[in-house]
Design an enzyme around this catalytic site. Sequence first.
Site, PDB file in Angstrom:
ATOM      1  N   SER A  14       0.804  -1.221   0.000  1.00 10.64           N
ATOM      2  CA  SER A  14       0.000   0.000   0.000  1.00 10.64           C
ATOM      3  C   SER A  14       0.840   1.277   0.000  1.00 10.64           C
ATOM      4  O   SER A  14       1.855   1.381   0.694  1.00 10.64           O
ATOM      5  CB  SER A  14      -0.935   0.015   1.205  1.00 10.64           C
ATOM      6  OG  SER A  14      -1.663   1.224   1.231  1.00 10.64           O
ATOM      7  N   LEU A  15       0.346   2.267  -0.741  1.00 14.92           N
ATOM      8  CA  LEU A  15       0.961   3.595  -0.749  1.00 14.92           C
ATOM      9  C   LEU A  15       0.287   4.536   0.245  1.00 14.92           C
ATOM     10  O   LEU A  15       0.721   5.680   0.411  1.00 14.92           O
ATOM     11  CB  LEU A  15       0.868   4.203  -2.151  1.00 14.92           C
ATOM     12  CG  LEU A  15       1.696   3.514  -3.233  1.00 14.92           C
ATOM     13  CD1 LEU A  15       1.348   4.088  -4.596  1.00 14.92           C
ATOM     14  CD2 LEU A  15       3.184   3.652  -2.957  1.00 14.92           C
ATOM     15  N   THR A  59      -9.197  -2.193   3.320  1.00 13.80           N
ATOM     16  CA  THR A  59      -9.019  -2.654   1.946  1.00 13.80           C
ATOM     17  C   THR A  59      -9.385  -4.129   1.840  1.00 13.80           C
ATOM     18  O   THR A  59      -9.885  -4.723   2.805  1.00 13.80           O
ATOM     19  CB  THR A  59      -7.582  -2.365   1.456  1.00 13.80           C
ATOM     20  OG1 THR A  59      -7.513  -2.632   0.047  1.00 13.80           O
ATOM     21  CG2 THR A  59      -6.540  -3.190   2.187  1.00 13.80           C
ATOM     22  N   LYS A  63     -13.778  -4.989   3.058  1.00 12.35           N
ATOM     23  CA  LYS A  63     -14.633  -3.808   2.923  1.00 12.35           C
ATOM     24  C   LYS A  63     -16.104  -4.087   3.229  1.00 12.35           C
ATOM     25  O   LYS A  63     -16.809  -3.213   3.741  1.00 12.35           O
ATOM     26  CB  LYS A  63     -14.514  -3.224   1.507  1.00 12.35           C
ATOM     27  CG  LYS A  63     -13.180  -2.544   1.250  1.00 12.35           C
ATOM     28  CD  LYS A  63     -13.153  -1.908  -0.120  1.00 12.35           C
ATOM     29  CE  LYS A  63     -11.805  -1.248  -0.378  1.00 12.35           C
ATOM     30  NZ  LYS A  63     -11.776  -0.506  -1.636  1.00 12.35           N
ATOM     31  N   ALA A 123     -18.073  -6.224  -9.055  1.00  9.55           N
ATOM     32  CA  ALA A 123     -19.128  -5.755  -8.149  1.00  9.55           C
ATOM     33  C   ALA A 123     -18.758  -6.030  -6.698  1.00  9.55           C
ATOM     34  O   ALA A 123     -19.621  -6.273  -5.859  1.00  9.55           O
ATOM     35  CB  ALA A 123     -20.466  -6.416  -8.504  1.00  9.55           C
ATOM     36  N   ASN A 144     -19.970  -8.800 -13.673  1.00  5.87           N
ATOM     37  CA  ASN A 144     -19.247  -9.491 -12.608  1.00  5.87           C
ATOM     38  C   ASN A 144     -19.199 -10.983 -12.910  1.00  5.87           C
ATOM     39  O   ASN A 144     -20.071 -11.518 -13.594  1.00  5.87           O
ATOM     40  CB  ASN A 144     -19.964  -9.241 -11.270  1.00  5.87           C
ATOM     41  CG  ASN A 144     -19.097  -9.583 -10.072  1.00  5.87           C
ATOM     42  OD1 ASN A 144     -18.020  -9.029  -9.902  1.00  5.87           O
ATOM     43  ND2 ASN A 144     -19.557 -10.513  -9.252  1.00  5.87           N
ATOM     44  N   SER A 148     -25.260 -12.461 -10.215  1.00 11.38           N
ATOM     45  CA  SER A 148     -26.247 -12.077  -9.199  1.00 11.38           C
ATOM     46  C   SER A 148     -25.750 -10.909  -8.356  1.00 11.38           C
ATOM     47  O   SER A 148     -26.529 -10.065  -7.907  1.00 11.38           O
ATOM     48  CB  SER A 148     -26.588 -13.268  -8.297  1.00 11.38           C
ATOM     49  OG  SER A 148     -25.414 -13.752  -7.656  1.00 11.38           O
ATOM     50  N   GLY A 228      -4.745   3.753 -11.622  1.00  8.65           N
ATOM     51  CA  GLY A 228      -5.378   3.527 -10.328  1.00  8.65           C
ATOM     52  C   GLY A 228      -4.879   4.420  -9.218  1.00  8.65           C
ATOM     53  O   GLY A 228      -5.541   4.557  -8.179  1.00  8.65           O
TER      54      GLY A 228
END
Length: 264
Positions: A14-15, A59, A63, A123, A144, A148, A228
Amino acid sequence: MKVYGLIGKPVSHSLSPVMHNALFRKYGIDAVYVTFEVEELGKAIDGVRALGISGLNVTMPYKEVVTKFLDELSEDAREINSVNTIINLEGSLIGYTTDGVGARKALERFTEIEGRNVLILGAGGAGKAIAYELSKIANIVVLNRTPSKAKSLEKFGVKGGSLDELPNYVGWADVLINATSVGMGTNESLVPRRLLRRELIVMDIVYKPLKTRLLRDAESVGCRVIDGLWMLIYQGAESFKLWTGIYPDVELMRRVSLERLGKG
């Protein structure tokens, strides 16, 4: 000194610590941001309360599941059952989602998004948040692997379907967003190069590598691309504002992140 951090698995890439610690220094805030690689989420949240940690980012893969451990959720977080930011308010943990706003601001930096056709791949927590936020101003299709899960977002006025339907929708889209982890540390892409056309704007939420296979393919056919890191920066800026009341310097966030990636 206040302590903030990131919980997830993995988190070593991670940044977020680089960005937030630079901001704490810039604004003279006595705080530190660290990472916590978490195996048992419930115990980790108990630890947040016990240690008085002031705030967290969340993350993958937590989540969605983290919502059941919190005392309160913002309206957006409740609607999509996804949290990426937590505030510890005197022992009460409140969950927010800044992923959607982060993605919208990243897009709006480069293009007009209102009224456009947006195709979102994935999704999960991030994909849901992006679809929910953009559905307020644009036309959204979410594809996705498990259809569903995408179709469950139709209550927000978006259309859901299977990734197998990708060839049917790329031509419809003005903007394509990869909201999955495909391409993170690999040379993979969900979108065959032959489906891309130069009028398309392509955004990837993956930022390691900064130029994913999807973005390289898109650039090679003349698409405008958004890496990103922009979404990470803008969702991080929203988190920072929730914690401190200050909307931070996004250019500083970008600069220190690129330096860490060795591309400054």
